[in-house]
Design a protein around this motif. Structure first.
Motif, mmCIF file in Angstrom:
data_model
loop_
_atom_site.group_PDB
_atom_site.id
_atom_site.type_symbol
_atom_site.label_atom_id
_atom_site.label_comp_id
_atom_site.label_asym_id
_atom_site.label_seq_id
_atom_site.Cartn_x
_atom_site.Cartn_y
_atom_site.Cartn_z
ATOM 1 N N PRO A 22 49.335 -16.234 -10.315
ATOM 2 C CA PRO A 22 49.915 -16.794 -11.535
ATOM 3 C C PRO A 22 50.323 -15.701 -12.511
ATOM 4 C CG PRO A 22 47.530 -16.973 -11.612
ATOM 5 C CD PRO A 22 47.879 -16.448 -10.241
ATOM 6 N N PRO A 23 51.352 -15.946 -13.304
ATOM 7 C CA PRO A 23 51.698 -14.987 -14.354
ATOM 8 C C PRO A 23 50.718 -15.154 -15.521
ATOM 9 C CG PRO A 23 53.214 -16.834 -14.398
ATOM 10 C CD PRO A 23 52.307 -17.050 -13.225
ATOM 11 N N TYR A 24 50.076 -14.069 -15.906
ATOM 12 C CA TYR A 24 49.070 -14.130 -16.958
ATOM 13 C C TYR A 24 49.655 -13.977 -18.358
ATOM 14 C CZ TYR A 24 45.275 -14.185 -13.611
ATOM 15 O OH TYR A 24 44.410 -14.563 -12.627
ATOM 16 N N TYR A 25 50.901 -13.450 -18.434
ATOM 17 C CA TYR A 25 51.492 -13.223 -19.760
ATOM 18 C C TYR A 25 52.989 -13.512 -19.719
ATOM 19 C CZ TYR A 25 52.237 -11.015 -24.311
ATOM 20 O OH TYR A 25 52.557 -10.767 -25.620
ATOM 21 N N SER A 26 53.336 -14.615 -19.121
ATOM 22 C CA SER A 26 54.735 -15.024 -19.047
ATOM 23 C C SER A 26 54.804 -16.540 -19.055
ATOM 24 C CB SER A 26 55.376 -14.497 -17.759
ATOM 25 O OG SER A 26 56.682 -15.015 -17.619
ATOM 26 N N LEU A 27 55.831 -17.046 -19.687
ATOM 27 C CA LEU A 27 56.072 -18.491 -19.700
ATOM 28 C C LEU A 27 57.353 -18.841 -18.947
ATOM 29 C CD1 LEU A 27 55.182 -19.178 -23.435
ATOM 30 C CD2 LEU A 27 53.747 -19.561 -21.420
ATOM 31 N N THR A 28 57.999 -17.834 -18.400
ATOM 32 C CA THR A 28 59.280 -18.008 -17.736
ATOM 33 C C THR A 28 59.111 -18.648 -16.362
ATOM 34 O OG1 THR A 28 60.089 -16.049 -18.857
ATOM 35 C CG2 THR A 28 61.335 -16.776 -16.944
ATOM 36 N N GLY A 58 53.402 -23.695 -23.368
ATOM 37 C CA GLY A 58 53.685 -22.744 -24.438
ATOM 38 C C GLY A 58 52.607 -21.690 -24.647
ATOM 39 N N GLN A 59 51.593 -21.655 -23.773
ATOM 40 C CA GLN A 59 50.507 -20.688 -23.896
ATOM 41 C C GLN A 59 50.464 -19.800 -22.660
ATOM 42 O OE1 GLN A 59 46.637 -22.430 -24.818
ATOM 43 N NE2 GLN A 59 47.691 -24.348 -25.177
ATOM 44 N N THR A 60 50.229 -18.527 -22.855
ATOM 45 C CA THR A 60 49.980 -17.644 -21.724
ATOM 46 C C THR A 60 48.488 -17.666 -21.410
ATOM 47 O OG1 THR A 60 49.741 -15.737 -23.185
ATOM 48 C CG2 THR A 60 51.943 -16.147 -22.244
ATOM 49 N N ILE A 61 48.120 -17.228 -20.217
ATOM 50 C CA ILE A 61 46.707 -17.191 -19.834
ATOM 51 C C ILE A 61 45.982 -16.120 -20.647
ATOM 52 C CG2 ILE A 61 45.096 -16.725 -17.949
ATOM 53 C CD1 ILE A 61 47.295 -17.870 -16.041
ATOM 54 N N ALA A 89 62.082 -8.778 -16.150
ATOM 55 C CA ALA A 89 61.679 -7.529 -16.778
ATOM 56 C C ALA A 89 62.571 -7.237 -17.978
ATOM 57 C CB ALA A 89 61.738 -6.387 -15.773
ATOM 58 N N LEU A 90 63.861 -7.486 -17.852
ATOM 59 C CA LEU A 90 64.782 -7.295 -18.961
ATOM 60 C C LEU A 90 64.412 -8.209 -20.124
ATOM 61 C CD1 LEU A 90 67.287 -5.989 -20.146
ATOM 62 C CD2 LEU A 90 68.643 -7.773 -19.026
ATOM 63 N N CYS A 91 64.012 -9.428 -19.815
ATOM 64 C CA CYS A 91 63.605 -10.385 -20.844
ATOM 65 C C CYS A 91 62.421 -9.828 -21.635
ATOM 66 C CB CYS A 91 63.241 -11.714 -20.186
ATOM 67 S SG CYS A 91 62.566 -12.927 -21.330
ATOM 68 N N PHE A 92 61.407 -9.268 -20.955
ATOM 69 C CA PHE A 92 60.258 -8.698 -21.654
ATOM 70 C C PHE A 92 60.689 -7.534 -22.531
ATOM 71 C CE2 PHE A 92 57.689 -10.570 -18.166
ATOM 72 C CZ PHE A 92 56.920 -11.383 -18.967
ATOM 73 N N ARG A 131 51.969 -6.497 -12.559
ATOM 74 C CA ARG A 131 51.395 -7.505 -11.673
ATOM 75 C C ARG A 131 50.608 -8.561 -12.453
ATOM 76 N NH1 ARG A 131 52.523 -3.371 -8.437
ATOM 77 N NH2 ARG A 131 52.713 -3.700 -6.194
ATOM 78 N N ILE A 132 49.951 -8.145 -13.521
ATOM 79 C CA ILE A 132 49.194 -9.099 -14.332
ATOM 80 C C ILE A 132 50.139 -9.922 -15.199
ATOM 81 C CG2 ILE A 132 47.483 -9.326 -16.176
ATOM 82 C CD1 ILE A 132 46.231 -6.707 -14.958
ATOM 83 N N VAL A 133 51.080 -9.273 -15.840
ATOM 84 C CA VAL A 133 52.030 -9.994 -16.702
ATOM 85 C C VAL A 133 52.776 -11.022 -15.885
ATOM 86 C CG1 VAL A 133 54.185 -9.742 -18.002
ATOM 87 C CG2 VAL A 133 52.265 -8.218 -18.459
ATOM 88 N N ASP A 134 53.384 -10.605 -14.784
ATOM 89 C CA ASP A 134 54.115 -11.543 -13.923
ATOM 90 C C ASP A 134 54.444 -10.861 -12.605
ATOM 91 O OD1 ASP A 134 55.696 -13.446 -12.700
ATOM 92 O OD2 ASP A 134 56.795 -13.933 -14.524
#
Length: 138
Positions: free
Chosen positions: A96-102, A113-116, A5-8, A82-85
């Motif tokens: 699955p994380p829909y908006y995270s590559l971590t 390198g792509q988010t969903i 969360a801090l990373c975002f 929940r959707i992001v990660d």
């Protein structure tokens, strides 16, 4: 604040708090686009794992919780997180994380390198989920 969360927050994707994640864009989500994304089987359809009884789709999932009435249980920031990660909330989730590559492993080269979803698509799905206020009559 959990490290992810801090990373975002540091990357400016939205301010995180104990209650979830703030909007990722300056544009409100569109529930109609969100529903279309949620149903899109060419991507990662939510209905692979979840059920929404008001939809006329066959073969809805039973792995995750039903999404009927989800907006009466969770707010927009909680849904967005929940959707992001969802791993921020439950490190053992299979969602699955829909908006995270971590922290992803074994990602096929063509998806690396792509988010969903992109940021606006996350907002659109959140907007649709916020329309699901009623539990089914079973």
């Amino acid at each position: 604040m959990p490290a992810l969360a801090l990373c975002f927050w540091l990357q400016g994707f939205g301010a995180a708090s104990a209650d979830g994640l703030a909007p990722l864009t300056g544009q409100p989500g569109d529930p109609a686009r969100g529903e279309a994304l949620l149903l899109d089987m060419r991507r990662v359809s939510c209905l692979i794992c979840h059920e929404i009884s008001t939809l006329d789709e066959r073969d809805q999932g039973q792995i995750g919780p039903a999404l009927d009435g989800v907006a009466s249980r969770l707010g927009n920031m909680e849904l967005r997180q929940r959707i992001v990660d969802a791993r921020v909330i439950n490190p053992d989730t299979i969602m699955p994380p829909y908006y995270s590559l971590t922290g992803l492993v074994d990602v096929a080269d063509r998806y690396r390198g792509q988010t969903i979803y992109d940021a606006q698509e996350v907002e659109d799905v959140v907007a649709y989920l916020l329309t699901l206020t009623e539990e089914p009559n079973r």
